[in-house]
Write an enzyme that holds these catalytic residues in place. Structure first.
Site, PDB file in Angstrom:
ATOM      1  N   LEU A  70      33.777   1.025  17.092  1.00 19.75           N
ATOM      2  CA  LEU A  70      33.081  -0.061  16.408  1.00 19.75           C
ATOM      3  C   LEU A  70      31.683   0.346  15.971  1.00 19.75           C
ATOM      4  O   LEU A  70      31.128  -0.210  15.025  1.00 19.75           O
ATOM      5  CB  LEU A  70      32.973  -1.285  17.331  1.00 19.75           C
ATOM      6  CG  LEU A  70      34.283  -1.943  17.754  1.00 19.75           C
ATOM      7  CD1 LEU A  70      34.016  -2.996  18.822  1.00 19.75           C
ATOM      8  CD2 LEU A  70      34.975  -2.563  16.555  1.00 19.75           C
ATOM      9  N   GLU A  72      28.200   3.500  16.820  1.00 20.22           N
ATOM     10  CA  GLU A  72      27.626   4.633  17.546  1.00 20.22           C
ATOM     11  C   GLU A  72      26.155   4.361  17.792  1.00 20.22           C
ATOM     12  O   GLU A  72      25.506   3.638  17.030  1.00 20.22           O
ATOM     13  CB  GLU A  72      27.763   5.926  16.730  1.00 20.22           C
ATOM     14  CG  GLU A  72      29.188   6.258  16.294  1.00 20.22           C
ATOM     15  CD  GLU A  72      29.964   7.033  17.329  1.00 20.22           C
ATOM     16  OE1 GLU A  72      29.353   7.371  18.366  1.00 20.22           O
ATOM     17  OE2 GLU A  72      31.157   7.293  17.101  1.00 20.22           O
ATOM     18  N   GLY A  76      25.913   5.867  23.241  1.00 20.34           N
ATOM     19  CA  GLY A  76      27.244   6.446  23.100  1.00 20.34           C
ATOM     20  C   GLY A  76      28.037   5.659  22.078  1.00 20.34           C
ATOM     21  O   GLY A  76      27.472   4.984  21.221  1.00 20.34           O
ATOM     22  N   VAL A  78      30.933   2.728  20.933  1.00 22.92           N
ATOM     23  CA  VAL A  78      31.463   1.425  21.313  1.00 22.92           C
ATOM     24  C   VAL A  78      32.857   1.308  20.715  1.00 22.92           C
ATOM     25  O   VAL A  78      33.049   1.523  19.515  1.00 22.92           O
ATOM     26  CB  VAL A  78      30.570   0.270  20.809  1.00 22.92           C
ATOM     27  CG1 VAL A  78      31.140  -1.074  21.258  1.00 22.92           C
ATOM     28  CG2 VAL A  78      29.144   0.437  21.315  1.00 22.92           C
ATOM     29  N   ASP A 199      12.668  -4.001  21.729  1.00 25.98           N
ATOM     30  CA  ASP A 199      13.186  -3.263  20.582  1.00 25.98           C
ATOM     31  C   ASP A 199      14.062  -4.167  19.720  1.00 25.98           C
ATOM     32  O   ASP A 199      15.182  -3.825  19.358  1.00 25.98           O
ATOM     33  CB  ASP A 199      13.971  -2.034  21.037  1.00 25.98           C
ATOM     34  CG  ASP A 199      14.204  -1.047  19.897  1.00 25.98           C
ATOM     35  OD1 ASP A 199      13.478  -1.130  18.891  1.00 25.98           O
ATOM     36  OD2 ASP A 199      15.108  -0.201  20.022  1.00 25.98           O
TER      37      ASP A 199
END
Length: 398
Positions: A70, A72, A76, A78, A199
């Site tokens: 789905l 990156e 890592g 998904v 963030d």
């Protein structure tokens, strides 16, 4: 990305991020740290979070097939997976409940501490505007997180990607998304929670099937209150363009740092432009710097507004959102509103009694747009400063 959390999970604070990441480098972080002890005892117990076996998640994602990816990130990949609604065991593709499985890349810049912080954070708090963490996997070197699946993807995709799937969001949907994201941040900043997101950006705002916004991708910085005068001292991390100027200059983080980031995202939603875009003409690479002088003026605001929204808003409504964004991105944190105040203002704009049906601008608004366009053409040597207008059929309305 990171979140500042209370002392209850101080042991999980993240030392991995020492630089501000750039969108052009796929939000990569610039440093890593040596491996640290990893044990089940580090995880705070929560009845809301289930422990998964690695074999079940491997089956649920069809052995982490590439076509199940789905997204990156620094953490890592998904993957899309399926689990049984009752037992939560792996189920056949197309059956049961769809989930998003985030798999930690052991060679990546984000590591066990970030993974642990996310488990502990989402395991303790729950809110309609936070992505729900269903469970985790901690086996040998494997670190995975299992979330509810958000079928509409990220706000970033809907704002900036072109294609049949990612259609431009309508004005009313953008207000809805902005309000949902603001509610998520306001919850984090509340006296009971006292969390700083740190963030906030469009890629971390995910949309469910009803375009309800939920914040995702959590980490941890350091414990501390979120009051406007209190701050968390930590090494600077984040995404270039979204980080508040005082945070970049001092490393001191407050809730008003999140407000600045929210203002940047609100400006991206208004304009349909990325905060940093080197493909734009000279002087327009940085959205905040370029747009600031136009936001307060009705005659100039049209230069900033996304052309794909034409006819969907009133000038007064657009001006109110522009003024809110301008206050949020104030260089002085004292002049920024709290997220609770932002929620109140957006709720007022989103009130059905005040919502204006999709229509053409009034003659006066059209005249102002034409004047702004003529001024822009003159400044650019006769070249239009606007993108071609998208066909009406390509715009979601709700």
């Amino acid at each position: 990305m990171g979140i500042c959390l209370s002392a209850r999970i101080k042991a999980a604070e993240s030392p991995y991020h020492t630089g501000v990441s750039s969108r052009n480098s796929s939000d990569s972080k610039f440093s890593s740290a040596p491996p640290i002890p990893k044990s089940e005892g580090e995880i705070l117990q929560s009845s809301n979070v289930k422990r998964f076996a690695y074999s079940d998640l491997r089956t649920a994602t069809r052995n982490f097939r590439p076509d199940s990816v789905l997204g990156e990130g620094g953490f890592g990949s998904v993957y899309k997976g399926w689990i049984d609604e009752q037992s939560l065991a792996a189920s056949k593709p197309g059956t049961g409940v769809v989930v998003a499985v985030k798999r930690l890349n052991p060679d990546g810049f984000q590591g066990h501490r970030e993974w642990l912080a996310e488990v502990n954070y989402l395991g303790q708090f729950s809110h309609p505007n936070l992505v729900n963490l269903i469970g985790y996997c901690l086996e040998d070197e494997h670190r995975l997180l299992v979330y509810e699946f958000m079928p509409r993807g990220s706000l970033e995709n809907h704002l900036f990607r072109r294609g049949s799937y990612f259609q431009p969001l309508s004005w009313s949907l953008r207000l809805k998304v902005a309000l949902g994201a603001a509610k998520g941040l306001a919850f984090l900043h509340s006296t009971e929670t006292q969390v700083i997101y740190r963030d906030f950006k469009t890629s971390n705002v995910l949309l469910d099937s009803g375009y309800n916004a939920k914040l995702s991708d959590f980490g941890l910085a350091k414990d501390g209150p979120t009051g406007g005068k209190s701050h968390v001292s930590t090494r600077v991390m984040g995404t270039y363009g979204y980080a508040a100027p005082e945070y970049l200059a001092t490393g001191h983080l407050t809730a008003k740092s999140d407000v600045y980031s929210f203002g940047v995202v609100l400006l991206e939603m208004l304009s349909g432009r990325r905060v940093i875009d080197k493909n734009r003409p000279t002087g327009e690479h940085n959205l905040v710097e370029w747009a600031k002088s136009y936001l307060p003026h009705k005659r100039k605001l049209f230069r900033v507004l996304d052309n794909r929204l034409e006819g969907q808003y009133t000038l007064d409504g657009a001006q109110a959102v522009a003024n809110l964004a301008l206050r949020c991105i104030s260089m002085d944190p004292r002049f920024r509103p709290s997220m609770a105040d932002v929620v109140k203002e957006l709720e007022s704009l989103h009130d059905p009694k005040r919502m204006i049906k999709i229509r053409r601008h009034s003659a006066n608004e059209a005249r102002l747009r034409q004047m702004a366009s003529q001024e822009s053409d003159a400044a650019s040597g006769g070249r239009s400063a606007y993108y071609p207008r998208a066909p009406a059929s390509a715009v979601y309305s709700k």
